[in-house]
Enzyme design. Sequence first.
Site, mmCIF file in Angstrom:
data_model
loop_
_atom_site.group_PDB
_atom_site.id
_atom_site.type_symbol
_atom_site.label_atom_id
_atom_site.label_comp_id
_atom_site.label_asym_id
_atom_site.label_seq_id
_atom_site.Cartn_x
_atom_site.Cartn_y
_atom_site.Cartn_z
ATOM 1 N N HIS A 1 0.809 -1.219 0.000
ATOM 2 C CA HIS A 1 0.000 0.000 0.000
ATOM 3 C C HIS A 1 0.841 1.268 0.000
ATOM 4 O O HIS A 1 1.901 1.346 0.605
ATOM 5 C CB HIS A 1 -0.937 0.009 1.217
ATOM 6 C CG HIS A 1 -0.204 -0.099 2.522
ATOM 7 N ND1 HIS A 1 0.258 0.996 3.212
ATOM 8 C CD2 HIS A 1 0.138 -1.179 3.262
ATOM 9 C CE1 HIS A 1 0.851 0.611 4.332
ATOM 10 N NE2 HIS A 1 0.792 -0.711 4.378
ATOM 11 N N ASP A 2 0.351 2.260 -0.719
ATOM 12 C CA ASP A 2 0.902 3.618 -0.733
ATOM 13 C C ASP A 2 2.297 3.710 -1.338
ATOM 14 O O ASP A 2 2.977 4.717 -1.152
ATOM 15 C CB ASP A 2 0.917 4.220 0.686
ATOM 16 C CG ASP A 2 -0.445 4.214 1.327
ATOM 17 O OD1 ASP A 2 -1.339 4.907 0.819
ATOM 18 O OD2 ASP A 2 -0.646 3.494 2.333
ATOM 19 N N GLY B 1 5.029 -1.016 2.766
ATOM 20 C CA GLY B 1 4.211 0.157 2.490
ATOM 21 C C GLY B 1 4.999 1.444 2.421
ATOM 22 O O GLY B 1 6.080 1.585 3.001
#
Length: 256
Positions: free
Chosen positions: A120-121, A138
């Site tokens: 994520h991200d 992440g």
Amino acid sequence: MIDPTARIHPDARLAPDVEVGPYAVIGPQVQIGEACVIGPHTVITGNTRIGRHNRIFQFASIGEIPQDKKYHAGDDSRLEIGDGNTIREFCTINTGTAGGGGVTRIGDDNWLMAYVHIAHDCLIGNHTIFANSSSLAGHVLVEDHVILGGFALVHQFCALGAHSFLAASSVVLKDVPPFVMAEGNSARPRGINTEGLRRRGFSAQDLTAIRGAYKTLYRSGLRLQDALAVLDGESDCEHVATLAAFVRRSQRGIIR
């Protein structure tokens, strides 16, 4: 051509020429651009936008929710993939989180080999190569023309500067400056990415300037701030200026 066994939600938006293989599953918020090929058994879900001329091979999982306990269902979370990317078998790419900006983004002309994980991200630039089973935790930033060797691992919130290179099985716990080769657990600097830079058209003069900057940064014995002051005196070389700027904005500190 869309195989009759594929399951595509009626709200998904696919360009007319997208090819979808047998038993692929595509969710309601997915957008896929022209000339993409989606392999058999691929799952594409979430708020996911995929550009043009991408090829996603079988059994990839694209746009699934983050592997982050802070994520809550209904968070504004999305995945954006640009143009011309190759995503091989069993790759996993997650959407963003509300606390991390809400978006995972992959640029153009990237090559993700089998079993790569993008958490994520993460923000990935253009023309990168991820060898088999390399993984990003992440919030990782990967700039243009970075290469990750097989099984390389990058800790959350790290940054990999443009044209850097990670050897196989490296474990990155701090930022890797542009042009630098890194290797080991934890990863240490091992010189500059000379061959990669030559292949991308860097001149002999460029390589000499970058090599000198590397020596100033890593072999001069100077404190970091003093080394940066020396590099500032060589700011007429844009590549040296790029290196110094990356080091200055590093949040985790650079590999040493």
